[in-house]
Design an enzyme around this catalytic site. Structure first.
Site, PDB file in Angstrom:
ATOM      1  N   GLY A  11      33.801  49.646  46.890  1.00 42.24           N
ATOM      2  CA  GLY A  11      32.335  49.510  47.019  1.00 42.24           C
ATOM      3  C   GLY A  11      32.449  50.422  45.742  1.00 42.24           C
ATOM      4  O   GLY A  11      33.586  51.291  45.654  1.00 42.24           O
ATOM      5  N   ARG A  72      35.183  42.242  45.594  1.00 36.07           N
ATOM      6  CA  ARG A  72      36.444  42.333  47.388  1.00 36.07           C
ATOM      7  C   ARG A  72      37.052  41.125  46.754  1.00 36.07           C
ATOM      8  O   ARG A  72      36.864  40.765  45.934  1.00 36.07           O
ATOM      9  CB  ARG A  72      35.010  41.262  48.177  1.00 36.07           C
ATOM     10  CG  ARG A  72      33.805  42.431  48.126  1.00 36.07           C
ATOM     11  CD  ARG A  72      33.858  44.216  48.838  1.00 36.07           C
ATOM     12  NE  ARG A  72      32.862  44.502  48.880  1.00 36.07           N
ATOM     13  CZ  ARG A  72      32.815  45.996  49.403  1.00 36.07           C
ATOM     14  NH1 ARG A  72      34.300  46.344  49.841  1.00 36.07           N
ATOM     15  NH2 ARG A  72      32.125  46.915  49.599  1.00 36.07           N
ATOM     16  N   ASP A 103      39.248  52.892  51.830  1.00 29.27           N
ATOM     17  CA  ASP A 103      40.540  52.477  52.823  1.00 29.27           C
ATOM     18  C   ASP A 103      40.691  51.014  52.778  1.00 29.27           C
ATOM     19  O   ASP A 103      42.232  50.891  52.824  1.00 29.27           O
ATOM     20  CB  ASP A 103      40.146  52.410  54.836  1.00 29.27           C
ATOM     21  CG  ASP A 103      38.475  51.397  54.768  1.00 29.27           C
ATOM     22  OD1 ASP A 103      37.663  51.074  54.216  1.00 29.27           O
ATOM     23  OD2 ASP A 103      38.882  51.786  56.262  1.00 29.27           O
ATOM     24  N   THR A 125      34.358  56.230  47.186  1.00 24.64           N
ATOM     25  CA  THR A 125      33.555  55.633  48.016  1.00 24.64           C
ATOM     26  C   THR A 125      33.106  56.580  48.523  1.00 24.64           C
ATOM     27  O   THR A 125      33.011  57.643  48.947  1.00 24.64           O
ATOM     28  CB  THR A 125      34.231  55.513  49.574  1.00 24.64           C
ATOM     29  OG1 THR A 125      33.575  54.479  50.245  1.00 24.64           O
ATOM     30  CG2 THR A 125      35.591  56.730  49.815  1.00 24.64           C
ATOM     31  N   ASP A 127      30.627  56.867  51.254  1.00 26.74           N
ATOM     32  CA  ASP A 127      30.746  56.590  52.488  1.00 26.74           C
ATOM     33  C   ASP A 127      31.090  58.363  53.208  1.00 26.74           C
ATOM     34  O   ASP A 127      30.965  58.409  54.200  1.00 26.74           O
ATOM     35  CB  ASP A 127      31.414  56.109  53.051  1.00 26.74           C
ATOM     36  CG  ASP A 127      30.737  54.392  52.800  1.00 26.74           C
ATOM     37  OD1 ASP A 127      29.205  54.707  52.665  1.00 26.74           O
ATOM     38  OD2 ASP A 127      31.319  53.507  53.098  1.00 26.74           O
ATOM     39  N   ASP A 129      34.690  59.232  53.918  1.00 29.51           N
ATOM     40  CA  ASP A 129      34.755  58.191  55.632  1.00 29.51           C
ATOM     41  C   ASP A 129      36.565  57.531  55.795  1.00 29.51           C
ATOM     42  O   ASP A 129      37.225  57.207  56.560  1.00 29.51           O
ATOM     43  CB  ASP A 129      34.039  56.503  55.676  1.00 29.51           C
ATOM     44  CG  ASP A 129      34.741  55.581  54.993  1.00 29.51           C
ATOM     45  OD1 ASP A 129      35.224  56.132  53.910  1.00 29.51           O
ATOM     46  OD2 ASP A 129      34.224  54.325  55.191  1.00 29.51           O
ATOM     47  N   MET A 169      23.440  54.923  53.858  1.00 33.69           N
ATOM     48  CA  MET A 169      24.526  53.841  53.771  1.00 33.69           C
ATOM     49  C   MET A 169      25.135  55.247  54.512  1.00 33.69           C
ATOM     50  O   MET A 169      25.168  56.126  54.740  1.00 33.69           O
ATOM     51  CB  MET A 169      24.490  53.595  52.520  1.00 33.69           C
ATOM     52  CG  MET A 169      23.858  52.779  51.744  1.00 33.69           C
ATOM     53  SD  MET A 169      24.462  51.998  50.421  1.00 33.69           S
ATOM     54  CE  MET A 169      25.174  50.996  50.687  1.00 33.69           C
ATOM     55  N   GLY A 170      27.136  54.186  54.453  1.00 35.19           N
ATOM     56  CA  GLY A 170      27.595  55.365  55.136  1.00 35.19           C
ATOM     57  C   GLY A 170      29.028  54.397  55.956  1.00 35.19           C
ATOM     58  O   GLY A 170      29.278  54.547  56.774  1.00 35.19           O
ATOM     59  N   ARG A 171      28.542  53.020  56.375  1.00 36.36           N
ATOM     60  CA  ARG A 171      28.976  52.245  57.378  1.00 36.36           C
ATOM     61  C   ARG A 171      29.026  53.188  58.839  1.00 36.36           C
ATOM     62  O   ARG A 171      27.714  53.221  59.156  1.00 36.36           O
ATOM     63  CB  ARG A 171      30.298  51.955  56.418  1.00 36.36           C
ATOM     64  CG  ARG A 171      30.592  51.105  55.532  1.00 36.36           C
ATOM     65  CD  ARG A 171      32.051  50.702  55.143  1.00 36.36           C
ATOM     66  NE  ARG A 171      33.269  50.924  54.815  1.00 36.36           N
ATOM     67  CZ  ARG A 171      33.760  50.913  55.021  1.00 36.36           C
ATOM     68  NH1 ARG A 171      34.077  49.919  55.019  1.00 36.36           N
ATOM     69  NH2 ARG A 171      35.272  52.110  54.752  1.00 36.36           N
ATOM     70  N   ILE A 250      20.954  52.360  45.679  1.00 31.28           N
ATOM     71  CA  ILE A 250      20.957  52.851  45.312  1.00 31.28           C
ATOM     72  C   ILE A 250      21.405  54.439  45.176  1.00 31.28           C
ATOM     73  O   ILE A 250      21.059  54.528  43.791  1.00 31.28           O
ATOM     74  CB  ILE A 250      18.620  53.166  45.047  1.00 31.28           C
ATOM     75  CG1 ILE A 250      18.248  53.781  44.269  1.00 31.28           C
ATOM     76  CG2 ILE A 250      18.984  53.462  46.367  1.00 31.28           C
ATOM     77  CD1 ILE A 250      17.154  54.522  44.113  1.00 31.28           C
TER      78      ILE A 250
END
Length: 319
Positions: A11, A72, A103, A125, A127, A129, A169-171, A250
């Site tokens: 992403g 991807r 990751d 990222t 996220d 994370d 978002m953030g998975r 967004i």
């Protein structure tokens, strides 16, 4: 003169261009040739590699997204695909590769290093994370994008005296919801690390109404999901008009904040220093406000720890 490559994968995140710029210009300053790999590991396998100079990265530090594009790549998950990628790098004389991503991108870099390619990973990222680092490139910009949106939603929610549920978002990581929710004064923050009690949530909303609250703002992390369904349930139980807003992609766009530009630049510069020092299979991160690096195998094995204290603070300040 050695040649290094740089790619962005997974992403996109605001600040990736700042990191690319830093890698290219620091690399050139230290006597390297620099090549860019387009479209991540997918472009690597197909040989989409171009030379980069100082002009190539001019006027990009303020731009969101990534000038190298990203994609991807299922093929790279296979041993055959990775061997092809490593051979492509050797064909272009690239003996060091800087990978900017999350990751999944780091796992690709980890496996490439086992095929003899020197790799350095930069955490890109929104996220936040990647547990080994306190901060990832793009996280601050994403939070500010969410904050701007919820400030606007609060205005209309107050006008209509309604509940507003905002999915971010953030998975499976709740950091965007937690940080943006605290900064935006949300009444409730729902994250996958903690879950939630629907009845308790509705009671909080009703108690707020009795105290004269004109609106309720609920921030919901996508890892726990279902903003539309939750909005319907809340409205049925409380009788208060409830609307769901899913901010979506967004959050990935926009000009990066000062913080994202500075950290991306510092990380990119450190990546070149590591390659210059002959180090491989490393990742760069932030710890206690300082740039550091560590082994990629170790980094990928660090367990995730949720910021319980910040969650406690956000709940205490929401009433």
């Amino acid at each position: 003169m050695r040649t290094i490559g740089v790619l962005t994968s997974g992403g996109d995140a605001p600040g990736m261009n700042a990191a690319i710029r830093a890698v290219v210009r620091a690399g050139l300053a230290k006597g390297f040739n620099v090549m860019g790999v387009r479209r991540g590991y997918s472009g690597l396998i197909s040989g989409e590699i171009i030379p980069l100079d100082r002009h190539s990265v001019a006027d990009i530090i303020q731009r969101g997204g990534t000038i190298l594009r990203t994609a991807r790549c299922e093929e790279f998950k296979t041993e055959e695909g990775r061997k092809r990628g490593a051979n492509i790098l050797r064909t272009f004389g690239i003996d060091g590769l800087v990978v900017i991503g999350g990751d999944g991108s780091f796992k690709g870099a980890q496996l490439l290093s086992k095929l003899g390619i020197s790799t350095v990973g930069l955490p890109g990222t929104i996220d936040n994370d990647l547990p080994y680092t306190e901060y990832t490139i793009g996280f601050d910009t994403a939070n500010n994008t969410v904050l701007d949106a919820i400030n606007k939603l609060r205005d209309t929610s107050t006008s209509h005296e309604r509940v507003s549920i905002v999915e971010v978002m953030g998975r499976n990581c709740g950091d965007i919801a937690l940080y943006a929710g605290l900064a935006g004064g949300a009444e409730s923050i729902i994250v996958p690390e903690k879950g939630y009690d629907k009845d308790k949530l509705c009671r909080t909303i009703l108690e707020g109404k009795m105290r004269g609250k004109m609106h309720n703002l609920i921030i919901l992390a996508e890892g726990i999901g279902g903003a539309e369904e939750l909005a319907q349930q809340v409205e049925e139980i409380t009788g208060i008009e409830t609307r769901a807003t899913k901010l979506g992609h967004i959050q990935r766009g926009g000009s990066p904040t000062c913080m994202d530009r500075v950290w991306a630049s510092r990380m990119g510069y450190r990546a070149i220093e590591l390659i210059e020092e002959g180090k491989s299979s490393r990742v760069v991160g932030v710890r206690d406000g300082r740039i550091f690096d560590m082994d990629i195998d170790e980094a990928l094995s660090v367990p995730r720890q949720f910021d319980e204290k910040l969650y406690e603070i956000a709940n205490a300040l929401s009433y």
